[in-house]
Design a protein around this motif. Sequence first.
Motif, short mmCIF file in Angstrom:
data_model
loop_
_atom_site.label_atom_id
_atom_site.label_comp_id
_atom_site.label_asym_id
_atom_site.label_seq_id
_atom_site.Cartn_x
_atom_site.Cartn_y
_atom_site.Cartn_z
N LEU A 1 28.52 55.50 41.24
CA LEU A 1 29.30 55.07 42.41
C LEU A 1 28.63 55.53 43.70
CD1 LEU A 1 33.01 55.79 41.40
CD2 LEU A 1 31.63 53.78 40.92
N MET A 2 28.17 56.76 43.71
CA MET A 2 27.54 57.31 44.91
C MET A 2 26.22 56.61 45.22
SD MET A 2 29.63 59.46 46.22
CE MET A 2 30.77 58.15 45.71
N PHE A 3 25.47 56.25 44.18
CA PHE A 3 24.22 55.53 44.42
C PHE A 3 24.49 54.11 44.91
CE2 PHE A 3 22.13 58.77 41.68
CZ PHE A 3 21.14 59.14 42.59
N ALA A 4 25.55 53.48 44.41
CA ALA A 4 25.94 52.16 44.92
C ALA A 4 26.33 52.27 46.39
CB ALA A 4 27.09 51.60 44.09
N ASP A 5 27.10 53.29 46.71
CA ASP A 5 27.48 53.54 48.10
C ASP A 5 26.25 53.86 48.94
OD1 ASP A 5 29.62 54.06 50.13
OD2 ASP A 5 28.73 56.06 50.10
N VAL B 1 29.52 44.14 44.36
CA VAL B 1 29.75 45.24 43.42
C VAL B 1 30.75 44.81 42.34
CG1 VAL B 1 30.66 47.58 43.16
CG2 VAL B 1 29.18 47.02 45.10
N ALA B 2 31.77 44.06 42.72
CA ALA B 2 32.78 43.61 41.75
C ALA B 2 32.21 42.63 40.74
CB ALA B 2 33.96 42.98 42.49
N PHE C 1 36.14 50.83 42.84
CA PHE C 1 35.38 51.32 43.99
C PHE C 1 35.03 50.20 44.97
CE2 PHE C 1 31.15 52.26 45.84
CZ PHE C 1 31.47 53.41 46.54
N ALA C 2 34.78 48.98 44.47
CA ALA C 2 34.41 47.85 45.33
C ALA C 2 35.47 47.55 46.38
CB ALA C 2 34.16 46.61 44.46
N LEU C 3 36.72 47.85 46.09
CA LEU C 3 37.80 47.58 47.04
C LEU C 3 37.68 48.42 48.31
CD1 LEU C 3 40.77 47.53 44.47
CD2 LEU C 3 39.54 45.57 45.42
#
Length: 450
Positions: free
Chosen positions: A276-280, A332-333, A362-364
């Motif tokens: 999640l943090m890497f996606a962010d 992301v979703a 998380f995408a929300l």
Amino acid sequence: MDSRELFAKTPPLRLFFIAALPGAVSMLASALYQMLDGVFVGQYLGETAFAALNLAMPFVIINFALADLIGVGSAVPISVNLGKGEKREANNIFTCACIMIIIAGTAVGALLYAFAPALMALMGAEGEFAALAVQYMRVYALCSPVTTIIFAVDNYLRICGYIRGSMWLNILMSALSAVLEFLFLGVFNFGIWGAALATSLGMLICVLIAFVPFLRGWALLSFTKPRFSMAMTRQIVSCGSPNFLNNIAGRITSIIMNAILVRLGGETAVSVYGILMFADGFIQPLLYGMCDSLQPAVGYNWGARAFSRVRAIEKCCFTASAVVSLGSTVLVALIPGLITRLFVSDPAPEVMEMSVTALRIFALTYITRWFSFATQSYMLAIEKALPASLISVSTALVFPVLLIAALYPLGLTGIWMNFPLTSVLAGVMSIVILKKLRAGLNRPDAPQEE
């Protein structure tokens, strides 16, 4: 183009494309080293090393946060002083800030090196998991006196009009880090310490290149005999506090969450949180780059009391942030499985299931995240440090910690829900702050546009 002409005369929409788009690419390239770090470690060294990296990463970012405090904090008064025509004071702030960053990097690096084992033990890590995290952190700590300044010089290059130069420098840094990390991990079979060393060497090379314009007298800013003062230091700390507090508060939240995740789901939960943090880390630099690249222009025009131009520039910033943020929600979703496999080469079914669920929740976050992000940047650019700090600290620490307590009965699902709910609360706070600012500017005794 001269930075004065760029900031004061270029039409706002054209200014956005000249400054903000390269700035977004620049910040994305700068942040790619972290994402590539995760990819290479996950693919070459395995899940335990990837989890160790994520356990250590908050402390590594704290190390860089102090340099970012000084870099961003000095960039704002430098831009405002240039807008007022006070170049001598701008050069002094620039010189003092560079010295302060080197001293801070040395001090914080020494502390992190000494306390790395104790910090990992406090997180609940044991055995190989803890040992790998300590190795990773200590390499960054040793290199911090000569690498942390890379995050500040990026601001100084943009102030001087080297917007594309800043972008290419950050692209070079990510490329160097990627090549070196591939060699160290994929060819030479170094351990996790090789990943940290590769990134640090890439940073060091780019630091040396970045300071060439300032040392050769080509840039608008130049080094001068430093004149330190408490007033200048307070101003730098005040203007840099929102970003610094956001970084520190965010890392404290990450440390708390990692400690909870170690106990709720072990290495697997820590790995999913890392994904999640890497996606962010891929999305947030786009938002930060656009908003941060426009801060010198906003600060310059605010100092020159060209308030209508400030509003026009910020309209571009808010609109672009919304487009990027909402697009990220959709992306992301749609591809959570692909994102997971990017960092975990052969995920077990339970890892994939947990990661896909977490990513879709998380995408929300990005439905509303753009608004508080752009508002915080705006407040910082016009030297409204208190409201900017309120947004940053609340978003990074206060709201997440309150929600951790409120959502704890939901277990891991509550952790993943924390992100979008925090974003909603930050958006509401930003609306209140903007309404108060507008009311203040409409007062009869408020400064008028020149």
